[in-house]
Motif scaffolding. Structure first.
Motif, PDB file in Angstrom:
ATOM      1  N   ALA A 156      72.952 -11.083  11.983  1.00 24.45           N
ATOM      2  CA  ALA A 156      74.300 -11.656  11.976  1.00 24.45           C
ATOM      3  C   ALA A 156      75.285 -10.490  11.957  1.00 24.45           C
ATOM      4  CB  ALA A 156      74.488 -12.546  10.760  1.00 24.45           C
ATOM      5  N   ILE A 157      76.027 -10.338  13.044  1.00 24.67           N
ATOM      6  CA  ILE A 157      76.754  -9.083  13.284  1.00 24.67           C
ATOM      7  C   ILE A 157      78.259  -9.276  13.253  1.00 24.67           C
ATOM      8  CG2 ILE A 157      77.136  -7.258  14.987  1.00 24.67           C
ATOM      9  CD1 ILE A 157      74.283  -8.036  16.087  1.00 24.67           C
ATOM     10  N   ASP A 158      78.923  -8.450  12.417  1.00 29.85           N
ATOM     11  CA  ASP A 158      80.366  -8.298  12.507  1.00 29.85           C
ATOM     12  C   ASP A 158      80.708  -6.860  12.168  1.00 29.85           C
ATOM     13  OD1 ASP A 158      79.848  -8.368   9.804  1.00 29.85           O
ATOM     14  OD2 ASP A 158      81.500  -9.707   9.294  1.00 29.85           O
ATOM     15  N   GLY A 159      81.958  -6.478  12.358  1.00 34.04           N
ATOM     16  CA  GLY A 159      82.356  -5.100  12.098  1.00 34.04           C
ATOM     17  C   GLY A 159      81.608  -4.134  12.993  1.00 34.04           C
ATOM     18  N   ALA A 160      81.178  -3.023  12.408  1.00 31.89           N
ATOM     19  CA  ALA A 160      80.484  -1.988  13.174  1.00 31.89           C
ATOM     20  C   ALA A 160      79.014  -2.328  13.339  1.00 31.89           C
ATOM     21  CB  ALA A 160      80.630  -0.646  12.471  1.00 31.89           C
ATOM     22  N   CYS A 161      78.553  -2.238  14.574  1.00 34.98           N
ATOM     23  CA  CYS A 161      77.128  -2.364  14.877  1.00 34.98           C
ATOM     24  C   CYS A 161      76.833  -1.238  15.863  1.00 34.98           C
ATOM     25  CB  CYS A 161      76.823  -3.737  15.472  1.00 34.98           C
ATOM     26  SG  CYS A 161      75.077  -3.987  15.847  1.00 34.98           S
ATOM     27  N   MET A 162      76.588  -0.062  15.307  1.00 37.13           N
ATOM     28  CA  MET A 162      76.534   1.142  16.135  1.00 37.13           C
ATOM     29  C   MET A 162      75.282   1.960  15.844  1.00 37.13           C
ATOM     30  SD  MET A 162      80.455   2.484  15.801  1.00 37.13           S
ATOM     31  CE  MET A 162      81.852   1.354  15.856  1.00 37.13           C
ATOM     32  N   GLY A 163      74.880   2.729  16.857  1.00 42.12           N
ATOM     33  CA  GLY A 163      73.760   3.637  16.675  1.00 42.12           C
ATOM     34  C   GLY A 163      72.531   2.903  16.182  1.00 42.12           C
ATOM     35  N   GLY A 164      71.977   3.415  15.071  1.00 38.30           N
ATOM     36  CA  GLY A 164      70.804   2.773  14.489  1.00 38.30           C
ATOM     37  C   GLY A 164      71.051   1.336  14.087  1.00 38.30           C
ATOM     38  N   GLY A 165      72.319   0.985  13.778  1.00 37.94           N
ATOM     39  CA  GLY A 165      72.651  -0.399  13.446  1.00 37.94           C
ATOM     40  C   GLY A 165      72.407  -1.323  14.626  1.00 37.94           C
ATOM     41  N   LEU A 166      72.796  -0.876  15.836  1.00 40.35           N
ATOM     42  CA  LEU A 166      72.546  -1.679  17.028  1.00 40.35           C
ATOM     43  C   LEU A 166      71.058  -1.707  17.345  1.00 40.35           C
ATOM     44  CD1 LEU A 166      73.465  -3.333  19.430  1.00 40.35           C
ATOM     45  CD2 LEU A 166      74.043  -1.210  20.633  1.00 40.35           C
ATOM     46  N   GLU A 167      70.371  -0.596  17.144  1.00 39.90           N
ATOM     47  CA  GLU A 167      68.928  -0.571  17.385  1.00 39.90           C
ATOM     48  C   GLU A 167      68.208  -1.516  16.437  1.00 39.90           C
ATOM     49  OE1 GLU A 167      67.666   3.665  19.120  1.00 39.90           O
ATOM     50  OE2 GLU A 167      68.752   3.847  17.228  1.00 39.90           O
ATOM     51  N   LEU A 168      68.679  -1.590  15.196  1.00 40.72           N
ATOM     52  CA  LEU A 168      68.119  -2.535  14.229  1.00 40.72           C
ATOM     53  C   LEU A 168      68.309  -3.969  14.720  1.00 40.72           C
ATOM     54  CD1 LEU A 168      66.952  -3.112  11.342  1.00 40.72           C
ATOM     55  CD2 LEU A 168      69.334  -3.178  10.546  1.00 40.72           C
ATOM     56  N   ALA A 169      69.514  -4.265  15.192  1.00 45.70           N
ATOM     57  CA  ALA A 169      69.796  -5.611  15.702  1.00 45.70           C
ATOM     58  C   ALA A 169      68.940  -5.937  16.921  1.00 45.70           C
ATOM     59  CB  ALA A 169      71.283  -5.738  16.038  1.00 45.70           C
ATOM     60  N   LEU A 170      68.744  -4.943  17.795  1.00 47.55           N
ATOM     61  CA  LEU A 170      67.924  -5.151  18.993  1.00 47.55           C
ATOM     62  C   LEU A 170      66.461  -5.420  18.635  1.00 47.55           C
ATOM     63  CD1 LEU A 170      69.422  -2.338  21.240  1.00 47.55           C
ATOM     64  CD2 LEU A 170      69.525  -4.790  21.733  1.00 47.55           C
ATOM     65  N   GLY A 171      66.038  -4.972  17.464  1.00 47.74           N
ATOM     66  CA  GLY A 171      64.672  -5.222  17.025  1.00 47.74           C
ATOM     67  C   GLY A 171      64.474  -6.615  16.446  1.00 47.74           C
ATOM     68  N   CYS A 172      65.583  -7.301  16.147  1.00 50.33           N
ATOM     69  CA  CYS A 172      65.483  -8.657  15.583  1.00 50.33           C
ATOM     70  C   CYS A 172      65.125  -9.663  16.676  1.00 50.33           C
ATOM     71  CB  CYS A 172      66.800  -9.037  14.904  1.00 50.33           C
ATOM     72  SG  CYS A 172      67.159  -8.050  13.435  1.00 50.33           S
ATOM     73  N   HIS A 173      64.639 -10.835  16.239  1.00 49.40           N
ATOM     74  CA  HIS A 173      64.241 -11.864  17.204  1.00 49.40           C
ATOM     75  C   HIS A 173      65.447 -12.513  17.864  1.00 49.40           C
ATOM     76  CE1 HIS A 173      60.785 -11.823  14.210  1.00 49.40           C
ATOM     77  NE2 HIS A 173      60.236 -11.455  15.345  1.00 49.40           N
ATOM     78  N   TYR A 174      66.553 -12.620  17.097  1.00 53.02           N
ATOM     79  CA  TYR A 174      67.777 -13.243  17.619  1.00 53.02           C
ATOM     80  C   TYR A 174      68.982 -12.484  17.071  1.00 53.02           C
ATOM     81  CZ  TYR A 174      64.529 -17.138  18.405  1.00 53.02           C
ATOM     82  OH  TYR A 174      63.461 -17.907  18.792  1.00 53.02           O
ATOM     83  N   ARG A 175      70.122 -12.659  17.786  1.00 52.13           N
ATOM     84  CA  ARG A 175      71.354 -12.001  17.363  1.00 52.13           C
ATOM     85  C   ARG A 175      72.534 -12.937  17.557  1.00 52.13           C
ATOM     86  NH1 ARG A 175      67.762  -9.293  19.260  1.00 52.13           N
ATOM     87  NH2 ARG A 175      68.129 -10.272  21.293  1.00 52.13           N
ATOM     88  N   ILE A 176      73.369 -13.033  16.525  1.00 54.69           N
ATOM     89  CA  ILE A 176      74.616 -13.784  16.603  1.00 54.69           C
ATOM     90  C   ILE A 176      75.727 -12.848  16.152  1.00 54.69           C
ATOM     91  CG2 ILE A 176      74.182 -14.774  14.299  1.00 54.69           C
ATOM     92  CD1 ILE A 176      75.867 -17.203  15.163  1.00 54.69           C
ATOM     93  N   ALA A 177      76.844 -12.847  16.866  1.00 48.71           N
ATOM     94  CA  ALA A 177      77.886 -11.856  16.566  1.00 48.71           C
ATOM     95  C   ALA A 177      79.275 -12.465  16.641  1.00 48.71           C
ATOM     96  CB  ALA A 177      77.794 -10.691  17.545  1.00 48.71           C
ATOM     97  N   LYS A 178      80.179 -11.894  15.850  1.00 52.81           N
ATOM     98  CA  LYS A 178      81.594 -12.200  16.011  1.00 52.81           C
ATOM     99  C   LYS A 178      82.095 -11.502  17.274  1.00 52.81           C
ATOM    100  CE  LYS A 178      83.329 -13.202  11.378  1.00 52.81           C
ATOM    101  NZ  LYS A 178      84.358 -12.820  10.381  1.00 52.81           N
ATOM    102  N   ALA A 179      83.057 -12.107  17.931  1.00 58.69           N
ATOM    103  CA  ALA A 179      83.533 -11.591  19.221  1.00 58.69           C
ATOM    104  C   ALA A 179      84.101 -10.184  19.108  1.00 58.69           C
ATOM    105  CB  ALA A 179      84.584 -12.533  19.809  1.00 58.69           C
ATOM    106  N   ASP A 180      84.680  -9.840  17.938  1.00 58.09           N
ATOM    107  CA  ASP A 180      85.326  -8.532  17.811  1.00 58.09           C
ATOM    108  C   ASP A 180      84.438  -7.477  17.159  1.00 58.09           C
ATOM    109  OD1 ASP A 180      85.281  -9.556  15.274  1.00 58.09           O
ATOM    110  OD2 ASP A 180      87.405  -9.223  14.840  1.00 58.09           O
ATOM    111  N   ALA A 181      83.161  -7.786  16.955  1.00 61.71           N
ATOM    112  CA  ALA A 181      82.241  -6.781  16.413  1.00 61.71           C
ATOM    113  C   ALA A 181      82.206  -5.578  17.353  1.00 61.71           C
ATOM    114  CB  ALA A 181      80.848  -7.377  16.245  1.00 61.71           C
ATOM    115  N   GLN A 182      82.061  -4.382  16.789  1.00 64.39           N
ATOM    116  CA  GLN A 182      82.100  -3.147  17.586  1.00 64.39           C
ATOM    117  C   GLN A 182      80.686  -2.690  17.915  1.00 64.39           C
ATOM    118  OE1 GLN A 182      84.562  -0.938  14.668  1.00 64.39           O
ATOM    119  NE2 GLN A 182      86.062  -0.774  16.295  1.00 64.39           N
TER     120      GLN A 182
END
Length: 693
Positions: A95-121
């Motif tokens: 569940a993504i909001d705010g900064a999702c960068m570098g290893g944070g994005l790689e962590l999210a990409l490793g998850c089975h699903y992703r949901i994000a706020k439109a303004d997440a970075q």
């Protein structure tokens, strides 16, 4: 101590990442995620797992506090965490909001699903540290947003909003205001379903091979001295094949980049900028003064540029000049600069008028009295400074900060012209002041701590990199550049020509050599300082070639002739036979037998002249740390970023070799042996096998 919070909500487990300020993926957080996964998978009452960040941000990536420590490589690594997520029998939703960068994005990409706020970075900015994503980012991102989009994001390191990827496989859903509630509702829809792992998706591109070949050639042509962008292309290219093979390629290339001098230089700059904001002997809880209105004295090139910094930040400026004509000309120049940005599409007409409305022009010192900070940008002469500060002392309200933009003069003496030296500070902007990022904050002997903290904070507001300097002639930057220029001039007497000296350092990435730099700044500026130095230090070596150039009226680009000649309307320097003849004639008059200098000798003498004076600046306590000196030179003097600054350059060369090279220069025919005597700090560190940084 765990950096995660584990809770259950009905059939859902919520693992909350909480490692402020940006939930950096330090070892406690990585371990907390794995522990939470194990707990959730062992609980028969849990059917799905949500990963969410605390304080409105998912994760900004690696925890920079762990860089260069064992914790950075301790298991579970980020790759291990992602393996654990992919292996989870229960779906894991990021569940993504705010900064999702570098290893944070790689962590999210490793998850089975992703949901994000439109303004997440969203970003993979590792290239800006001379690296590439090392936890599967180069392999997973192309599988969900396409090869071209992923390559652009990875090579540029740009930050983009999550809404840009709506409709791609990067996000399974977009969230509203209540991220956790929306993530929980989404989780209910996937319980019991078999998720497709990103690693099992095939990269789709109609002409992958041709596209990648063109991309690699294009990136190679644009990346200059930095190898990381090309390595990024190679890593992304590997995503077209099998995932496991691509991951192996990514890790291999990451390992190659970590140890490159270019990556070390970029990481040095990254940490150096953060260190520069820390003042070692000022308490962290020191209060700041309120700065709501600013005054600037002088509407010339420097004063106008300084004014624009505050207008850009929405801070009103009282702009003072002595004559209406000069005031009108200065305001017209500011408007013209903004109009240039409007033409380029970088500013709207509305913003232009808003900023211009913040200028309050005046011809009277009395109109400055209620401002919170005043900065003088008048002629670099102590008598002129005296007149200005005596007037300011009389009219400024109690508690106002009185700042000088002096580049070389004694700030303590300037402060002595007032009855409030504790309120006086140096704010040395670099020209053009509205463009250059560096701001030397000069701390006088009596400058109050709250004044120092206030202007450092204000520097961030106007988007400057602030570096604290003590009081000496030229502070950090100009004290060192004085030695640099002196060495360049010495080499003209020994056998070099301006174009050879400039070309030697420009070939390794300097923005411009010392003679092009002098022509741009104005040779009369250096001449004025030299004449002052000749009076103050009668024993100092004279610089006859530079003095003769100025006596010929060749002040640089502004007069169409300096060390080079300039065609009207063209700033490209052209070697001038007249200057070459003057150099040869002067050497003959001085009885100097000229010799051939190699480019290596020229480069080393110029850079090591900076290093030696930098070491003395550290000895004298003028700079707090070696990295501060590097930040000054990277951001104010065009020192090549890939070399990391003069002090890191010396560290890379090895201080034993630095000292040895200096002694070789001292032994050259006609050399100034005193100039090349290694600073005590150089000798001490070299003897102990240590470095500046």
């Amino acid at each position: 101590m765990s950096a995660t919070d584990y809770q259950t909500q009905g059939r859902l487990a919520v693992i909350r990442l909480q490692n402020p300020p940006v939930n950096g993926l330090g070892h406690p957080l990585r371990k907390g995620i794995v522990d939470g996964l194990d707990t959730a998978n062992a609980d028969a009452g849990v059917d799905a797992i949500i990963l969410i960040g605390a304080s409105g941000t998912f994760s900004g990536g690696a925890d920079i506090r762990e860089f260069n420590t064992p914790a950075m490589f301790a298991e579970p690594s980020l790759a291990t965490v992602i393996d654990a997520i992919e292996a989870s029998p229960k779906p894991v939703i990021a569940a993504i909001d705010g900064a999702c960068m570098g290893g944070g994005l790689e962590l999210a990409l490793g998850c089975h699903y992703r949901i994000a706020k439109a303004d997440a970075q969203i970003a993979l900015p590792e290239v800006k540290l001379g690296l590439l994503p090392g936890a599967g980012g180069t392999q997973r991102l192309p599988r969900v947003i396409g090869l071209e989009a992923a390559l652009n994001l990875i090579v540029s390191g740009s930050i983009v909003p999550a809404k840009q990827f709506k409709g791609t496989d990067l996000f399974d859903a977009m969230a509203g205001d209540d991220l956790l509630a929306d993530a929980a509702a989404f989780a209910e829809t996937v319980i019991g379903k078999t998720a497709t792992l990103i690693r099992d998706i095939k990269v789709q591109h109609p002409e992958a091979e041709g596209f990648l070949m063109v991309a690699k050639n294009t990136v190679a042509a644009m990346s200059g001295h930095f190898p990381a962008p090309v390595k990024c292309v190679e890593a992304v290219a590997a995503s077209v094949g099998k995932f496991d093979k691509g991951i192996a390629t990514e890790r291999k290339l990451f390992g190659e980049l970590v140890n490159t001098p270019e990556s070390k230089a970029l990481r040095h700059a990254f940490f150096g900028e953060r260190a520069a904001s820390k003042i070692t002997d000022v308490p962290k809880d020191t209060p700041t003064r309120q700065i709501e209105k600013v005054a600037v004295i002088g509407a010339g090139t420097m004063g106008g540029g300084i004014t624009m910094n505050f207008l850009n930040a929405g801070i009103p400026v009282r702009l003072l000049e002595m004559k209406q004509e000069a005031l009108d000309r200065g305001i017209a120049t500011i408007r013209k600069n903004y109009e240039g940005r409007v033409k380029k599409g970088k500013l709207t007409e509305e913003k232009l008028e808003q900023r211009m409305a913040l200028i309050h022009p005046t011809l009277s010192y009395d109109d400055l009295g209620d401002t919170d900070l005043v900065i003088e940008a008048v002629f670099e002469d102590m008598d002129v400074k005296r007149q200005v500060f005596e007037k300011l002392d009389a009219v400024m309200k109690p508690g106002a900060i009185l700042a000088s933009n002096t580049s070389t003069l004694d700030l303590n003496k300037i402060a002595s012209f007032t009855q409030r030296p504790e309120d006086v500070v140096g704010l040395h902007f670099f020209s053009p002041a509205n463009v250059m990022r560096l701001l030397e904050v000069v701390r006088g002997d009596k400058t109050a701590d709250d004044v120092l903290v206030t202007v450092m904070k204000l520097g961030k507001t106007i988007r400057k990199l602030c570096v604290v300097a003590g009081v000496c002639d030229g502070f950090i930057g100009n004290r060192m550049v004085n030695k640099y220029v002196a060495q360049a001039l010495a080499m003209l007497q020994e056998g070099a020509l301006p174009q050879q000296v400039d070309k030697a350092v420009e070939s390794i990435g300097f923005a411009m050599g010392p003679f092009r730099m002098s022509d741009l700044a104005g040779n009369d500026v250096g001449w004025y300082i030299r004449k002052r130095h000749y009076e103050e230090y009668p024993d100092m070596p004279r610089m006859p070639i530079a003095d003769k150039l100025c006596e010929m009226g060749r002040f640089g680009q502004k007069t169409g002739a300096g060390w080079y000649k300039y065609v009207p309307g063209n700033r490209k320097p052209q070697p001038d036979p007249e200057v070459e003849q003057m150099i040869l004639d002067t050497c003959q008059e001085l009885g100097i037998e000229r010799r051939t200098l190699s480019d290596d000798e020229i480069r080393d003498r110029l850079v090591l002249s900076l290093v030696n004076e930098g070491a003395r600046i550290l000895e004298d306590g003028i700079a707090q740390r070696a990295s501060d000196i590097d930040m000054v030179y990277l951001n104010g003097y065009g020192f090549p970023l890939h070399l990391g600054g003069p002090m890191l350059y010396a560290d890379s060369m090895g201080l034993f070799n630095v000292e040895r090279r200096m002694r070789q220069f001292a032994a050259l025919p006609g050399a100034d042996a005193k100039f090349w005597e290694p600073a005590e700090l150089v000798k001490t560190l070299a003897a102990d096998g240590k470095t500046f940084n």
